[in-house]
Each structure stands twice: as C-alpha cells, then as structure tokens.
Design a protein around this motif. Structure first.
Motif, mmCIF file in Angstrom:
data_model
loop_
_atom_site.group_PDB
_atom_site.id
_atom_site.type_symbol
_atom_site.label_atom_id
_atom_site.label_comp_id
_atom_site.label_asym_id
_atom_site.label_seq_id
_atom_site.Cartn_x
_atom_site.Cartn_y
_atom_site.Cartn_z
ATOM 1 N N GLY A 87 58.414 -27.748 -69.741
ATOM 2 C CA GLY A 87 57.913 -28.881 -68.965
ATOM 3 C C GLY A 87 57.333 -29.991 -69.811
ATOM 4 O O GLY A 87 56.627 -30.859 -69.288
ATOM 5 N N VAL A 88 57.607 -29.982 -71.104
ATOM 6 C CA VAL A 88 57.014 -30.942 -72.038
ATOM 7 C C VAL A 88 58.122 -31.536 -72.914
ATOM 8 O O VAL A 88 59.021 -30.822 -73.356
ATOM 9 N N ALA A 89 58.037 -32.834 -73.150
ATOM 10 C CA ALA A 89 58.917 -33.484 -74.118
ATOM 11 C C ALA A 89 58.069 -34.184 -75.168
ATOM 12 O O ALA A 89 56.936 -34.604 -74.896
ATOM 13 N N THR A 90 58.619 -34.298 -76.360
ATOM 14 C CA THR A 90 57.915 -34.952 -77.463
ATOM 15 C C THR A 90 58.750 -36.104 -78.002
ATOM 16 O O THR A 90 59.977 -36.120 -77.885
ATOM 17 N N GLN B 49 55.647 -32.475 -67.233
ATOM 18 C CA GLN B 49 56.157 -32.303 -65.875
ATOM 19 C C GLN B 49 55.017 -32.385 -64.865
ATOM 20 O O GLN B 49 53.983 -31.741 -65.038
ATOM 21 N N PRO B 50 55.176 -33.198 -63.822
ATOM 22 C CA PRO B 50 54.105 -33.315 -62.818
ATOM 23 C C PRO B 50 53.696 -31.960 -62.253
ATOM 24 O O PRO B 50 54.546 -31.127 -61.936
ATOM 25 N N PRO C 46 61.365 -24.228 -64.650
ATOM 26 C CA PRO C 46 62.735 -24.413 -64.160
ATOM 27 C C PRO C 46 63.382 -25.659 -64.771
ATOM 28 O O PRO C 46 62.725 -26.670 -64.996
ATOM 29 N N VAL C 47 64.661 -25.553 -65.044
ATOM 30 C CA VAL C 47 65.423 -26.656 -65.616
ATOM 31 C C VAL C 47 66.275 -27.298 -64.526
ATOM 32 O O VAL C 47 66.883 -26.607 -63.714
ATOM 33 N N SER C 48 66.281 -28.617 -64.509
ATOM 34 C CA SER C 48 67.189 -29.347 -63.636
ATOM 35 C C SER C 48 67.670 -30.575 -64.383
ATOM 36 O O SER C 48 66.936 -31.128 -65.209
ATOM 37 N N PRO C 49 68.905 -31.020 -64.133
ATOM 38 C CA PRO C 49 69.384 -32.222 -64.818
ATOM 39 C C PRO C 49 68.481 -33.427 -64.599
ATOM 40 O O PRO C 49 68.267 -34.226 -65.513
ATOM 41 N N GLN C 50 67.917 -33.534 -63.384
ATOM 42 C CA GLN C 50 67.061 -34.678 -63.086
ATOM 43 C C GLN C 50 65.774 -34.641 -63.918
ATOM 44 O O GLN C 50 65.318 -35.661 -64.445
ATOM 45 N N ALA C 51 65.186 -33.439 -64.041
ATOM 46 C CA ALA C 51 63.944 -33.306 -64.803
ATOM 47 C C ALA C 51 64.163 -33.594 -66.283
ATOM 48 O O ALA C 51 63.363 -34.289 -66.927
#
Length: 493
Positions: free
Chosen positions: A117-120, A133-134, A216-221
């Motif tokens: 849920g985190v990007a850098t 991720q919210p 969870p992974v989703s293309p939108q996320a």
C-alpha cells in the motif's frame, strides 16, 4: 465485450497457451536468446570498433554480463522471468540504445503482484514515501525517507532489487522511473519482493521501524500510486491550454499514433499568440520516442512556431557518422533502400534521402571490399544563415524531465540555440551516440533485440550527456503535482 477487452483477452490466451506449451523450455530459450544477443552485438554493434568511453561498457559487459545472466537462467520458468533476464543483460550495457523487449505485454509500468500500500519516489538523492493507500493503518508518513529494509541499507537494497532489473540506477531517469517499485513485488524471481520491515525517517527524527503488511492489488490502485510519484502523460498528451494568460503547449509524446493532425491544426491556429510578447511554455516532459518519424514530428512543432526559414539556419551540424562495416549492417541499409525505391510516393517526395542512403550502401561495399572494419561519412553541415528574423517576440520556457529522451534531445539541440529560450524542470535522459535502431527477433520469439547501428561520433552533445537546467531553473517539488508545477513555472516569467 469491447474490442479492446476482446483483443486483450485474446492476447492473454495466446500468451498463456504459448507459455504452457513451452513451460519446460524457458531456461533453454533464455540461454539461446542471450547467446544470440551477445553474438549479434559482438559482430555488428559499432561500439566494438569505436574507441573511447562510449564503448567501454560494451567491452566490459559483453562477456562478463553474458556469464552473469546465464548464471541466473536456472530460475527462468515463465515469460515474465524470461523478460526480466533479457532486460538485465541489455541494461548492463548502460546505454539506452541497447534494449531487449518482450514481444508480449504483461509487465506494464503499473504492474505488481503484491504490495504494502506504499509507493516511493526518488527525490534529491533519497527514496521517499510519495503515496500511501487511503485507510492504511500503521503506515509511514508521506515524505518520510526510507533508510533501510530488512536490515539492509536502502542503497544496497535498491541496487539488488532495481538496478538492471527495472532500470539503470547510474542515471537519474533510471532512478526516477524505478523508484515506485522499491517496495513492490513485480514478479521478478531474481530480486526481492515486498520487504517485511523498513525504517522510515520523518524530518530530523530517528528512523522508526514499520512492518509492511501485504495489501490487495488492483490495476487502479497501482496506477494511482505510480502517477502520484512520477509524471505520466494524461489522456491528451498533445494539447494547447491557457495557463495564467499564456499558451501552454503540451507535447508529452512524439509517437506516431498520437493525434498529430488535430494538434498541428490547433498549433497553426495559435501561432499569433505564441509569437506574441507574453511568451509561452513548451512542455516536453515524457516525450521519449526515438523513431525517425519522431524527430520529424518534433521539428514540425518548432517549425510551425518559429518558421522553417528561421529554424533551418539554427540547426546544429550533423558532423561525422561512423559505420561498422559488416555484411549484416550493409544488408540493413540495402533493404531500407529497396523499400524506399519501391514506394513510388516516397521516392517522388524524398529523392535526397534515397540518394543519401544509396551513397551509404556504396560506402559499405567499398569498405568491405577493402577489408576495413569501419568507415566514416560527413554528416549534414550547418545550414547557412538565411537572414530570417526571429518571429517569436516573448520569452519561451521549455519544460523537461527525465522522460525527454531520443528525438526530444535532438529537438533540444535546436531549441537551446534560439533566443529567449530557457530550459527548466529536471535533468533529461542521456542520449547515446549509437543511433538508428536495428531490430532483431530473438530465437525464442519472446523478445526483440534493438541497438543503434551507427555511431554519431561528431555530435556536439556527448555520449549519454543529459540536458540539465541551470540553478534557479530546476524544479524541486513533486513532479506529479500539476498544479504545483504550473505555479512554479508561472514564477519564471
């Protein structure tokens, strides 16, 4: 089902069917492809006969890199792992002209099999949190610096996970584009997945441990996380906007499939305001295409604004081009010449191009007959000054980032010589002197090898040299925050 979904579904079925049929063969296919790529580069790439730093990486990596890549081949058991190993070998040359791309599309820029849920992002020489991720609990703060993961210092961790697999970490562009994947699992069996724990430092406080829990992974996320980190073109990469009373020309692609007809019509209709005293912004972020037609598109933008009569005498000289004299390289030009001559419309409109290509084929024949390894031809000289006046009265801000590559850099070679033009933003990619791609399908049929087949040894811009905005013209904010970028650019007028 829509045509797009039907096409994607059909492609996926064919890919999965092919993978199932050859599931036991991927290791052998990888070894075969690596061997063929090494052989092709050794026999035909101009770097092997071009002295100096431009060829050092090739001589060092050609054999050592092959041995390293073949050492990983035992873990190749899928199309994804095959694609990663091919990318590893190609990226090891540290030269954007060498690529080995999959012939199937499974690993897009937003792809991941798991994440926390985190990007850098890569900011001022550090990996910082750019997206959370919210609703994620016990998450690191936005802007926190990652200092280590799984007990490994973050630079070492990044080198092991990202370098060559996701990009060239010796370049700013490679750092920027691969940074979001630092904490993601991209289904690469050769590198680490999602780390269990990382240390994050906010401000001057002490780094704190955070346990990363799989989300969870989703293309939108994944797309939202990536777009919150790296500037990516929107739905209309070609557009003209009014920003603060000035035209903002968005040229975020140089691809043929973009709607150039509509954009060029809009550009021609706006030329009076572009040439007026208020000035305008030319946004070249993410314009990375490198085909011959891409350069024609890029110069078409400049010519419509400044006029061909004015730009022609400001174009830099092509200078010397060095060719490696091999039968395969000769065949590329001979086949190209045959296609040109066989196209009646092209032949009628481009006699000079055909004559130039014919001269290259003749020079190949002479060099091969004489047993020469290379030959050089003088490129186009700088055109004479036509005396045409500069029609653009106001200041011009050219906005670039790491996505400006290929033909975009060639356009900058012209633009930086024009009066009242300032280059702003962040450093571009570095352009190779090895240009004009040869494209070769590798034996597995799962990948294509691409490399530049001639050396632009006389180019004024050095090998892998980027354009870097001057102090005061460098953007240090969030590159994905369009409002912030526009507000900053407004301060430059």
């Amino acid at each position: 089902m829509s045509l797009r979904l039907l096409t994607a579904a059909s492609a996926l079925v064919m890919t999965l069917s092919a993978a199932a049929a050859h599931a036991q063969d991927f290791r052998a296919l990888a070894v075969q492809d690596l061997t063929k790529a090494e052989e092709e580069i050794r026999q035909n790439h101009p770097a092997l006969t071009t002295p100096g730093v431009a060829s050092d990486a090739f001589r060092t990596w050609l054999d050592n890199g092959l041995a390293q890549a073949q050492g990983f081949s035992g873990r190749v058991n899928s199309g994804d792992s095959h694609a990663y190993l091919m990318r590893y070998y190609a990226n090891g040359f540290r030269d954007p002209s060498v690529r080995i791309d999959p012939t199937f599309d499974l690993l897009g820029p937003y792809f991941a099999t798991s994440w926390a849920g985190v990007a850098t992002g890569w900011r001022d020489g550090k990996y910082v949190v750019t997206y959370v991720q919210p609703g994620l609990r016990r998450a690191p703060q936005l802007g926190a610096v990652v200092t280590e993961c799984n007990g490994v210092p973050i630079e070492e961790f990044a080198q092991q996970k990202l370098d060559l697999w996701e990009g060239d970490l010796t370049t700013e562009a490679g750092r920027v584009y691969s940074a979001p994947y630092l904490l993601w699992n991209r289904n690469n069996p050769f590198a680490r997945g999602v780390p269990q724990t990382c240390k994050f430092q906010s401000g001057r406080g002490r780094p704190r441990d955070v346990t990363l829990e799989i989300q969870p992974v989703s293309p939108q996320a994944m797309e939202a996380a990536y777009r919150a980190t790296v500037f990516m073109p929107g739905a209309e990469p070609l557009a003209i906007e009014d920003v603060g009373g000035r035209p903002w020309l968005r040229v975020n692609t140089l691809a043929d499939e973009a709607d150039w007809r509509t954009f060029n019509t809009q550009l021609e209709g706006a030329v009076d305001s572009l040439r007026g005293p208020n000035g305008f912004v030319l946004d070249l972020r993410a314009a990375s295409q490198d085909e011959y037609t891409s350069l024609r598109r890029a110069y078409g933008v400049a010519n419509r604004i400044w006029s061909p009569e004015y730009t022609v005498s400001r174009q830099p000289a092509a200078e010397s081009i060095t060719y490696r004299a091999t039968p395969d390289n000769r065949a590329w030009f001979a086949e190209t010449l045959g296609r040109m001559e066989g196209d009646a419309a092209f032949a009628a409109e481009n006699p000079a191009v055909i004559e130039e290509t014919r001269a290259v084929v003749e020079a190949f024949d002479a060099a091969l007959a004489a047993g020469q390894d290379t030959f050089s031809l003088q490129g186009r000289p700088a055109p004479a000054d036509t005396g045409a006046a500069n029609p653009v009265q106001g200041p011009v801000v050219v906005l670039v980032d790491q996505g400006c590559a290929g033909a975009c850099l060639d356009l900058l070679d012209l633009l930086v010589q024009l009066p009242n033009v300032r280059l702003v933003g962040t450093a571009t990619s570095g352009g190779s002197i090895f240009v004009e791609p040869t494209l070769l399908r590798l034996p597995s049929n799962y990948a294509d090898l691409e490399y530049g087949h001639k050396a632009w040894t006389g180019r004024a811009r050095g090998h892998l040299q980027p354009y870097t905005p001057e102090a005061g013209l460098t953007y240090t904010g969030n590159p994905a925050d369009e409002n912030a970028v526009k507000a900053w650019v407004a301060t430059l007028f």
